[in-house]
Each structure stands twice: as C-alpha cells, then as structure tokens.
Design an enzyme around this catalytic site. Structure first.
Site, PDB file in Angstrom:
ATOM      1  CB  SER A 132      65.251  15.648  48.457  1.00 26.45           C
ATOM      2  OG  SER A 132      66.619  15.946  48.432  1.00 26.45           O
ATOM      3  CG  ASP A 186      66.735  23.167  48.979  1.00 24.12           C
ATOM      4  OD1 ASP A 186      67.902  22.729  48.971  1.00 24.12           O
ATOM      5  OD2 ASP A 186      65.738  22.468  48.713  1.00 24.12           O
ATOM      6  CG  HIS A 225      66.796  20.158  51.147  1.00 23.38           C
ATOM      7  ND1 HIS A 225      66.417  20.120  49.824  1.00 23.38           N
ATOM      8  CD2 HIS A 225      66.999  18.866  51.514  1.00 23.38           C
ATOM      9  CE1 HIS A 225      66.397  18.866  49.408  1.00 23.38           C
ATOM     10  NE2 HIS A 225      66.737  18.086  50.414  1.00 23.38           N
TER      11      HIS A 225
END
Length: 313
Positions: free
Chosen positions: A158, A253, A283
C-alpha cells in the site's frame, strides 16, 4: 466473486461496529491498528535473529528492525528493505512484524523494516526522505550487519509499495544505490485517485473512499504534490531501466487499477514487471493469513520471487 472468507471478515467487522479509520484521530487509528492485528494475523514465526537498530536520516534517526531467517549462517545475506503500509499515517514495525518474519524465512534473506516518519506530524516528502536514507544506510552498513549490498531489494504494501516504487526510481536516477528487485504489494501509485476501481470498490470493502481521503489529506499538504512523482510514481516521465518488479493487487481494492497501470507502464518502458491480481481479495489482505487463506498464498509467492531475484544461482 468476493472470497467467502473476505465476505465473512467484512460481515464480522460490520456486526461488531468496528470504527472505520477515517472516524478516528491519527493517534487512535494507530493504536487501533496495532491492537486489532492479532485478530487477523498469524502467530509470528521464529527467526534466527531480530534486532532493533537506528539509521541516520536528514530528519533524525530512523528506527529499523533487522530480521535474519532460520537456517542462515554467518555469511552475508541478501536483504529486502521493507516499508510498511498504513496510508503514510498508521502502521509501524510491530504491525508488519509477522509479514517480515514470513518473508525472511520464505525467501531465505534478511529483512530490514523501516519505521519512517508519517503524517500529519511529518508530511510529504518526509516519508520519502526517511526511506531513501534508511535504504542507503543499509547499503552503507551492509558489511557490519552481515548483509550483501549487491543483492538488495525494496518492497512494501500500500503506502509502503508507493515508497518502494519511489525509492527504486530515485536510486536509478541518483546512480548510487543499486537495487535488484522491487516488491510492490497493492501499491498506491497515483495520488489523483481517479482510476475506475476507486469508484467500483470505494465502499464496502474495508478501504473506503473516505479513508483514502483521510490518509491523503494527512500526508499531502498541497494539491500540486499529487503530480509530484515522489507521491505518484506512475506520473514519472521515465520508468525505463528500473529493477524487476512483482506487482500484486486485489480485485476488490480501490487501488487495483493504479497497481495494474503501474505494472503496464513499467512493461511499456522496457522494465520487467510481473503482475498478479488476487481477484477475490480486499485491500490489506496479505497480512491477514489467520482468516484469509489466500494471504498465505500471496506471501509464499512474494517469498519465492524474492528468493529467485536475490539468488546467486
């Protein structure tokens, strides 16, 4: 379809009334992230060594944590420098300890996790400055740490995937930090947040549009920074001659499309990029191996590709 285990997790979160990150202060969000990790993360694997150290950086010392895998001898090991996820606002060495241990053992390499400065106390580009400084420190201190600086990878999930991509570009441009591989796990690559998956997956799948705005606004101080490649590596005008990359995304996501766009941009520029989308996942799934089986598959894939990229064979 959304994986049934991911659906069950989301239903559990809703039933328990667990607060969304954007409804919390940064301090409370950080504490909550640390406290709730035990519910979804596997038990930490035993490794040969864990050592907390400090790297030098332009804004002061940077906490780092060195992992050596089980079965490692006294010789120098290849190393992954890892930057944790958490929207440049939450996350730390402890929230990603389980993942770093698994990657070290699975890939047979050392891992150095970096606890970079975060917003809102330290805004863009403080995180970039810290991860670059820490990575250069690892290379500089490699002999002392029992590491092989010629086999150095960067990686993250991320926000950490964003930082890993930025480090790879900056290292190429500076020419002073050879990097062998980049591991980009559902990376944020475009701060403009305009890709279709932001709309399709912006509600109902853990990471919401409101939470992404929360993270963005605590990290970025000026809209023009969205166009800075150090925030949005997808916008760099030259993505050629970069280290080989593995880009992993999740089908549900909001960041899915910008991860795919980055892999395709790397490939179009002549850089090697392998792309894998876990179509049924959300995610953040890779740290949730206690409740999501595909998380363990993804970790094993990352470890295999790391080992292959850093092997001397």
């Amino acid at each position: 379809m959304l994986h049934p285990q991911a659906r069950a997790l989301l239903d559990f979160i809703e039933a328990r009334g667990i607060p969304q990150t954007h409804t919390l202060s940064p301090a409370d969000a950080r504490a909550f992230y640390r406290e709730r990790r035990a519910a979804t993360q596997p038990l930490p694997a035993e490794v040969a060594e864990v050592r907390d150290l400090a790297a030098d950086g332009p804004h002061g010392t940077i906490p780092v944590r060195l992992y050596r895998p089980l079965g490692s001898g006294a010789g120098p090991l290849p190393v992954l420098v890892y930057y944790h996820g958490g929207g440049w606002v939450i996350g730390d060495l402890d929230t990603h300890d389980v993942l770093c241990r698994a990657l070290a053992n699975g890939a047979g390499c050392a891992v150095v996790a970096v606890d970079y400065r975060m917003g809102p106390e330290h805004r863009f580009p403080a995180a970039v400055d810290d991860v670059l400084a820490a990575t250069r420190w690892v290379r500089r201190e490699a002999t002392t740490l029992g590491l092989d600086a010629s086999r150095l990878a960067v990686g993250g999930d991320s926000a950490g995937g964003n930082l890993a991509a930025v480090v790879a570009i900056a290292a190429r441009d500076a020419g002073d930090l050879p990097i062998a591989f980049q591991l980009l796990i559902y990376p944020a690559t475009d701060m403009r947040r305009g890709h279709p998956s932001h709309q399709a997956n912006g509600q109902g799948y853990l990471l919401t549009s409101e939470t992404m705005t929360y993270f963005h606004d605590h990290y970025i101080t000026d809209a023009k920074h969205d166009l800075d490649w150090r925030a949005s590596p997808l916008l760099h005008t030259d993505l050629s001659k970069l280290p080989p990359a593995l880009v992993i995304t999740a089908g549900y996501d909001p960041l899915r499309d910008e991860g795919l766009a980055y892999a395709e941009a790397l490939t179009a520029a002549g850089s090697r990029a392998d792309y894998v989308c876990f179509e049924r996942q959300i995610h953040g799934f890779i740290t949730m191996g206690k409740v999501l089986d595909e998380a363990n598959t993804a970790v094993a894939l990352c470890a295999t590709e790391l080992h292959r990229a850093l092997s001397q064979d």
